[in-house]
Design a protein around this motif. Structure first.
Motif, PDB file in Angstrom:
ATOM      1  N   PHE B 170       0.806  -1.158  -0.049  1.00  0.00           N
ATOM      2  CA  PHE B 170      -0.084  -0.100  -0.180  1.00  0.00           C
ATOM      3  C   PHE B 170       0.853   1.213  -0.131  1.00  0.00           C
ATOM      4  CE2 PHE B 170      -3.191  -3.164   1.605  1.00  0.00           C
ATOM      5  CZ  PHE B 170      -4.325  -2.623   0.763  1.00  0.00           C
ATOM      6  N   HIS B 171       1.840   1.214   0.849  1.00  0.00           N
ATOM      7  CA  HIS B 171       2.900   2.164   0.738  1.00  0.00           C
ATOM      8  C   HIS B 171       3.353   2.634  -0.446  1.00  0.00           C
ATOM      9  CE1 HIS B 171       6.466   4.033   2.874  1.00  0.00           C
ATOM     10  NE2 HIS B 171       5.769   5.028   2.166  1.00  0.00           N
ATOM     11  N   ALA B 175      -0.731   4.850  -0.803  1.00  0.00           N
ATOM     12  CA  ALA B 175      -2.060   4.438  -0.122  1.00  0.00           C
ATOM     13  C   ALA B 175      -1.645   4.315   1.481  1.00  0.00           C
ATOM     14  CB  ALA B 175      -3.074   3.332  -0.530  1.00  0.00           C
ATOM     15  N   HIS B 176      -2.730   4.130   2.249  1.00  0.00           N
ATOM     16  CA  HIS B 176      -2.447   4.155   3.697  1.00  0.00           C
ATOM     17  C   HIS B 176      -2.573   2.696   4.061  1.00  0.00           C
ATOM     18  CE1 HIS B 176      -2.769   4.712   7.900  1.00  0.00           C
ATOM     19  NE2 HIS B 176      -2.356   5.798   7.802  1.00  0.00           N
ATOM     20  N   GLY B 275      -0.008  12.867  -4.546  1.00  0.00           N
ATOM     21  CA  GLY B 275       0.653  13.128  -3.313  1.00  0.00           C
ATOM     22  C   GLY B 275       1.563  11.836  -2.806  1.00  0.00           C
ATOM     23  N   GLU B 276       2.089  12.174  -1.327  1.00  0.00           N
ATOM     24  CA  GLU B 276       3.053  11.047  -1.123  1.00  0.00           C
ATOM     25  C   GLU B 276       2.210  10.180   0.105  1.00  0.00           C
ATOM     26  OE1 GLU B 276       6.757  10.960  -1.277  1.00  0.00           O
ATOM     27  OE2 GLU B 276       6.216  11.876  -3.100  1.00  0.00           O
ATOM     28  N   ALA B 277       2.704   9.222   0.453  1.00  0.00           N
ATOM     29  CA  ALA B 277       1.892   8.159   1.221  1.00  0.00           C
ATOM     30  C   ALA B 277       2.562   8.970   2.705  1.00  0.00           C
ATOM     31  CB  ALA B 277       2.706   6.963   1.408  1.00  0.00           C
ATOM     32  N   SER B 278       1.432   8.998   3.783  1.00  0.00           N
ATOM     33  CA  SER B 278       1.761   9.564   4.955  1.00  0.00           C
ATOM     34  C   SER B 278       2.216   8.446   5.712  1.00  0.00           C
ATOM     35  CB  SER B 278       0.576  10.280   5.451  1.00  0.00           C
ATOM     36  OG  SER B 278      -0.414   9.308   5.806  1.00  0.00           O
ATOM     37  N   THR B 279       2.292   8.737   7.033  1.00  0.00           N
ATOM     38  CA  THR B 279       2.827   7.737   8.063  1.00  0.00           C
ATOM     39  C   THR B 279       1.726   6.964   8.490  1.00  0.00           C
ATOM     40  OG1 THR B 279       2.586   9.337   9.536  1.00  0.00           O
ATOM     41  CG2 THR B 279       4.531   9.177   8.504  1.00  0.00           C
TER      42      THR B 279
END
Lengths: 324, 472
Positions: B170-171, B175-176, B275-279
């Motif tokens: 997912f990363h 995605a989250h 966008g970038e993958a968040s944490t």
């Protein structure tokens, strides 16, 4: 500075229209920036700092002068009181917006600046106040820049270029320039943020080698040029010998948390603190997921999975028994 | 005029001191709170040794998240649950069909025909009762096995490990990691999966999770998958293997759904939702021995009955609609005939037929009634009467009967395969769409959630039909 103009009426950059008003505000913010850095405000520099070309910068300065917001002295430009009020509002809007975006982790670091550039002109004085209240009156934005208070107060300017910092002396990153965004994004991608402690190590090559919060980093000159540094404050101790990042802890090893690094901000920082990633907690690297994904750590009796970018932002002291 | 700060020495000093606070003073507060509570806990809490259980948990975790065994164990567990459902549901499904369709239906029909006008008896018994009876006999047995099995895995604490294992994927697609959890919810019900996406903080990643949730087969579609896989693919091999083959095929479709959701997440995070993958930080809870009885009870009451009730509520009006479109004549033929033959050319092109399209239109409120609608419409339009019963009536019992009915209407293995794919890739049911609208407050994203899977379904089925036909 204390001859502030009558409050009540809020100057919005004169009676100029849309694009012109924004250009004037950009140039006023650049003037304030120069004032804070104690740099003479030449025309070329203002155009560049305001993100405008030379020509547009000159036109904006002329407009600002006409509106009574800026004055031209011998070689440099300065702000009138009315102009400073506009500049402070715009700068506050910009830095508060960046802080908000960074805290909600909603955009990649490279996009913070661009979004803030759009919003800084749109927010009214009252909206800036509200934003500051909801954020809990932050003092520094994610680049390490101070956010001026409503009456325009700043701390003393600090810091010097990293490239002129002597080897061996410990220091702290005080500011990372966000122009050009691509280079800033590279630093952010490597997990390098304002507020990190470092010592410069002597190197033969042209690149700048650092020992940054327990990890050796090599910055090419074009990246190092974005970084400004300062002496550590009295309460900023040195990084203890042997400390490393949580992501470098081998599986099965245990360590003590020393600090959450500045790259871990906002909601994520609160969450990690809530989960027990606080200085002094004992932490054990228990699992690795397939495909080099997240790793799971046991902290205060629970097993928490973190992605690598997150465990990079936790400074730990490995337990001695593991080493020996 | 000067600001108050300039005049008041106290305020001025506060202003100066403000910049001298250490930057991490917020952390230090938390740290102090933790230190204090740890001290209190140490004085007051006594602990009994549970290190043996902990060691066992660690060993289990090692196996379940190991780079080599983690994925196979995950796949096998999932496939096993599917196989158990398919193998176990067969007999009770047949018994229920015998009872509801073979015994009760003729009795009820006789009763209604005697007491009511013919059209009303037809609408009530041949339409509404039969659709409902079909839904119950097709759906109840698989749900009674699938849901408790899934709930057991959930209660054991296995699902967070799945999210842990899959996070890297997912990363990679921007995605989250918790999208694995929302997908798992979606395997029960997509509307629930869409609501579950609230656990994702980043609005961008939350939208991705919402839009792609439809690729998790929901309980309304499992019975379709299982039935079609059993009668078209399971039938291709000897009886002893048919359960395994059918389970394998359904597993393959579920896996395809997983792959498509990754692909769409990737495409979305590079185009519309850049966008970038968040944490993410995810707690992996300790394994708990599940309380079997409670699990059975809650999964029966909360899920099985809830879902069944919803299916029945939608099946009643749908049954009426099916009976009406099959019996209201326009010109020489019924409405259903015109609709199905009108859509037939396009449908055949992608390996399906007009009846399937019509059934999907009728079944927009609930995926659960797709199969009953298909069967009812097939009986009516192909003129296959079952003994003494009138056209437009669903009467077949058991898998064998359904197989005969469908092949009699011109279905081939290709139709079965394409239907399985189309069942995975088409617009979500109206409940899910409404939920998406409520969660996103955006018509645009609701439209994307409906159109994107449907477009993919058309393309995939078209390609399969093209390759299939050129090979055979």
């Amino acid at each position: 500075m204390n001859k502030a103009k009558a409050v009540g009426e809020v100057p919005q950059g004169g009676n100029l229209k849309g694009g012109e008003r924004e250009a004037v505000e950009d140039v006023l913010r650049a003037l304030l920036e120069c004032e804070y850095r104690r740099q003479p405000a030449g025309e070329a520099q203002l155009g560049a700092l305001g993100g405008l070309g030379r020509e547009a910068g000159l036109r904006a300065l002329a407009n600002a002068k006409q509106a009574g917001l800026a004055v031209e002295n011998a070689q440099a430009w300065g702000l009138t009181d009315a102009g400073r009020e506009v500049a402070v509002r715009v700068m506050r809007a910009h830095r508060l917006t960046e802080t908000q975006i960074a805290r909600t982790n909603s955009l990649p670091a490279a996009d913070w600046h661009g979004r803030a550039d759009q919003l800084e002109h749109a927010l009214t004085a009252a909206e800036v106040e509200r934003l500051e209240n909801t954020l809990g009156h932050p003092r520094f934005d994610p680049h390490g820049d101070p956010i001026p208070t409503r009456d325009g107060s700043f701390p003393e300017p600090e810091g010097q270029a990293l490239l002129s910092w002597p080897a061996g002396r410990p220091g702290v990153i005080s500011h990372i320039e966000d122009e050009p965004p691509a280079l800033f994004a590279k630093l952010a991608g490597r997990g390098i943020f304002a507020g990190m402690r470092f010592a410069r190590t002597p190197s033969a090559v042209e690149a700048c080698t650092l020992f940054l919060e327990g990890r050796a980093e090599m910055l090419p000159a074009e990246l190092a040029a974005l970084v400004r540094v300062r002496l550590p404050l009295a309460d900023e101790g040195e990084v203890p010998a042997g400390a490393c990042r949580l992501s470098e802890l081998t599986r099965g090893a245990a360590a003590q948390v020393l600090a959450l690094l500045p790259g871990c901000i906002g909601a994520e920082r609160s969450r990690l603190l809530d989960l027990g990633f606080v200085p002094g907690s004992r932490i054990e690297h228990e699992l690795d997921s397939p495909l080099h994904g997240p790793a799971a750590f046991r902290v205060r009796g629970t097993l928490i999975a973190l992605r690598r970018t997150q465990s990079d932002q936790v400074l730990v002291q490995p337990e001695v028994s593991q080493v020996g | 005029m000067s600001t108050p700060v300039e005049n008041d020495p106290l305020l001025r000093e506060a202003r100066e001191l403000r910049w001298q606070l250490p930057r991490d003073f917020n952390d230090r507060l938390t740290e102090a709170i933790y230190a204090e509570s740890a001290r209190i806990a140490e004085r007051t809490v006594s602990r009994r040794g549970s290190s043996r259980r902990l060691a066992l948990h660690r060993r289990i975790d090692r196996v379940l998240t190991n780079p080599w065994t983690g994925f196979p164990v995950m796949g096998l567990l999932f496939a096993f649950v599917l196989w158990l459902t398919i193998a176990g549901a067969n007999v009770p499904s047949g018994l229920l069909a015998d009872l509801l369709l073979g015994e009760i239906y003729p009795w009820l029909r006789g009763l209604a025909m005697a007491a009511l006008p013919a059209w009303l008896a037809g609408l009530l018994v041949d339409g509404m009762y039969l659709a409902t009876a079909w839904v119950v006999s097709v759906m109840l047995p698989p749900m009674m096995i699938f849901f408790p099995a899934f709930t057991l895995l959930e209660d054991l604490g296995y699902l967070p490990r799945v999210a842990f294992n899959l996070d890297r994927l997912f990363h990679r697609v921007g995605a989250h990691g918790k999208q694995a959890l929302t997908m798992a919810m979606g395997y029960g019900c997509n509307a629930a999966g869409v609501i579950a996406a609230r656990v994702i903080d980043s609005p961008r990643e939350r939208l991705i999770a919402i839009v792609t949730n439809n690729f998790a087969l929901c309980n309304g579609r499992w019975p379709t998958q299982i039935l079609i896989a059993t009668i078209f693919l399971g039938a291709l091999v000897p009886a002893a293997l048919s359960g395994v083959v059918a389970a394998g095929a359904v597993f393959g479709v579920a896996l395809l759904g997983f792959g498509l959701s990754l692909l769409c997440s990737w495409a979305l995070s590079r185009t519309l939702l850049r966008g970038e993958a968040s944490t993410f930080s995810l707690e992996l809870p300790p394994y708990r021995p599940p309380n079997i009885l409670r699990t059975l009870y809650t999964s029966l009451i909360d899920r099985t009955l809830f879902v069944l009730w919803r299916a029945v509520v939608f099946a009643l009006p749908a049954g009426a609609v099916i009976w009406l479109v099959s019996n209201v004549q326009a010109g020489d033929h019924s409405l259903a005939y015109w609709a199905a033959t009108g859509m037939d050319p396009v449908a055949v092109l992608i390996g399906l037929n007009g009846i399937i399209f019509l059934a999907y239109l009728i079944a927009i409120p609930a995926n659960e009634i797709v199969i009953p609608s298909i069967l009812m419409l097939t009986v009516l339009l192909t003129g296959q009467t079952g003994g003494e019963h009138a056209a437009g009536v669903m009467f077949e019992t058991g898998d064998e009967g359904v197989h005969q009915l469908l092949t009699g209407a011109g279905w081939t293995t290709l139709t079965g395969v394409c239907l399985m794919i189309f069942s995975l890739c088409h617009n979500p049911c109206s409940t899910t769409l409404y939920t998406i609208y409520k969660e996103t407050r955006s018509l645009k994203w609701t439209a994307v959630s409906a159109l994107m899977p449907t477009a993919i379904g058309f393309v995939l089925c078209g390609l399969i039909a093209l390759v299939w036909r050129s090979l055979s």
